[in-house]
Design a protein around this motif. Structure first.
Motif, mmCIF file in Angstrom:
data_model
loop_
_atom_site.group_PDB
_atom_site.id
_atom_site.type_symbol
_atom_site.label_atom_id
_atom_site.label_comp_id
_atom_site.label_asym_id
_atom_site.label_seq_id
_atom_site.Cartn_x
_atom_site.Cartn_y
_atom_site.Cartn_z
ATOM 1 N N GLN A 157 38.774 39.033 46.993
ATOM 2 C CA GLN A 157 38.273 39.220 45.717
ATOM 3 C C GLN A 157 39.313 39.333 44.563
ATOM 4 N N TYR A 192 40.673 35.652 43.769
ATOM 5 C CA TYR A 192 39.803 34.815 42.913
ATOM 6 C C TYR A 192 39.516 35.513 41.383
ATOM 7 N N VAL A 209 42.461 34.357 39.574
ATOM 8 C CA VAL A 209 41.998 32.676 39.226
ATOM 9 C C VAL A 209 41.333 32.867 38.191
ATOM 10 N N GLU A 210 40.071 33.508 38.036
ATOM 11 C CA GLU A 210 39.191 33.450 37.155
ATOM 12 C C GLU A 210 39.804 33.811 35.681
ATOM 13 N N SER A 214 33.663 30.768 40.900
ATOM 14 C CA SER A 214 33.515 30.600 42.135
ATOM 15 C C SER A 214 33.027 31.691 43.042
ATOM 16 N N HIS A 232 33.549 32.844 48.821
ATOM 17 C CA HIS A 232 35.027 32.677 49.114
ATOM 18 C C HIS A 232 35.333 32.897 50.746
ATOM 19 N N THR A 241 42.838 29.705 51.824
ATOM 20 C CA THR A 241 41.464 30.112 51.382
ATOM 21 C C THR A 241 40.515 28.945 50.800
ATOM 22 N N HIS A 296 36.958 27.885 48.606
ATOM 23 C CA HIS A 296 35.785 28.561 47.548
ATOM 24 C C HIS A 296 34.775 27.283 47.133
ATOM 25 N N THR A 341 32.476 26.045 43.975
ATOM 26 C CA THR A 341 31.775 26.089 42.448
ATOM 27 C C THR A 341 30.641 25.620 42.211
#
Ligand SMILES: [Fe+2]
Length: 312
Positions: free
Chosen positions: A107, A110, A113-114, A122, A125, A228, A230, A232
């Motif tokens: 968590q 990401y 990244v967000e 995304s 995951h 990892t 993900h 979108t």
């Protein structure tokens, strides 16, 4: 303030994320969750339905070997010592389901990244750890979700190819999407002239554009890496379109050309692939798990014993 996962992030990385291969420094190789002791402890209690222990040919071994096994009663450190001695790899899948600490880490990854990539949103995951022998190879393949490879211990050479013809024939990508089997891609050594080749060190991660074919070779040392995955909304639409085009080509004999993920054509295909997911074709084409037919025997070099085969 807790340390961030990514180090030395730049605006170029925000711009290129998901669009081309990029390498970023990370702090996970120093994270307690990836120490040898933590991994050993994890191996000892990892449920067999969530791991794949594979015996493969090691360097100099003529015969092609590809078997699935169980770690048996060995300690985690013994398992890692056997992997270090050659001919094995261990994939701990669905880590987020097995231990909440890794779920939380995923968590956080990401989340970062967000924060750093405008518009990146995304979901679904996944993460896994791959512990593999010196000189082990991952053959030429392409993956369906967004992907990143994080190096924790040892070094590996990664080859990344453009996600376009001839490296990734559309028809082959459709086959992967329909069957879930990644082995369908044809590799030609000529492709290497257009590959991006990088030696990934502990503390570095790589991510690349969607579906870009890649292959990996370990250096002459034990490798621990994390992957990892993900999705979108854009990746999901691409996937629906690929599946629909695959159905049209395979079951209706047409050669689909359109790649738009918007408009009436897209939605017709979205309906088509949704119907197919409920059909008997889909279930039959799902990946079948290999039976488990060996167990590691005690010791610090790779030793296996045959056991009656069973399916997990
Ligand atoms: Fe991959």
């Amino acid at each position: 303030m807790p340390e961030t996962i990514f180090r030395n992030w730049t605006s170029d990385l925000s711009r290129d994320w998901g669009k081309k291969p990029i390498q970023i420094d990370h702090s996970l190789s120093q994270n307690e969750l990836f120490s040898k002791d933590a991994l050993a402890e994890l191996i000892e209690r990892y449920p067999i339905e969530h791991y794949s222990l594979m015996r493969t040919s090691s360097r100099g071994e003529e015969k092609k070997i590809w078997r699935r096994g169980e770690v048996g009663g060995l300690s985690g450190h013994e398992v890692m010592a056997q992997i270090a001695s050659g001919g094995l790899w261990l994939q701990l899948r669905e880590l987020k389901l097995v231990d909440k600490r890794y779920h939380d880490l995923l968590q956080s990854i990401y989340g970062e990244v967000e924060q750093r990539v405008p518009g990146f949103d995304s979901f679904n995951h996944e993460m896994g750890v791959l512990i593999s022998s010196p000189n082990a190879k991952a053959h030429y393949h392409a993956d369906l979700p967004g992907q990143a490879l994080w190096q924790i211990m040892g070094r590996k050479r990664v080859y990344i190819y453009p996600a376009e013809e001839p490296y990734l024939p559309q028809e082959e990508l459709e086959k992967i999407a329909l069957t879930g089997l990644e082995s369908a891609l044809r590799y030609d050594p000529e492709f290497d002239r257009h590959a991006l080749v990088l030696d990934l060190e502990p503390g570095q991660m790589l991510t690349w554009e969607l579906n870009a074919p890649h292959r990996v070779e370990n250096h002459d040392e034990l490798s621990v890496s994390m992957t990892t995955e993900h999705w979108t909304e854009e990746i999901r639409r691409e996937q629906m379109l690929t599946v629909a085009n695959g159905i049209l080509r395979k079951h209706f004999g047409v050669s689909p050309k359109r790649r738009s993920t918007e408009g009436a054509g897209f939605w017709a295909k979205a309906v088509l692939q949704a119907g197919w997911r409920r059909s008997p074709w889909y279930k039959r084409e799902q990946r079948k798990m290999m039976p488990v037919d060996f167990r590691l025997a005690p010791g610090t070099s790779t030793t296996i014993v045959d056991i009656p085969a069973y399916v997990v």
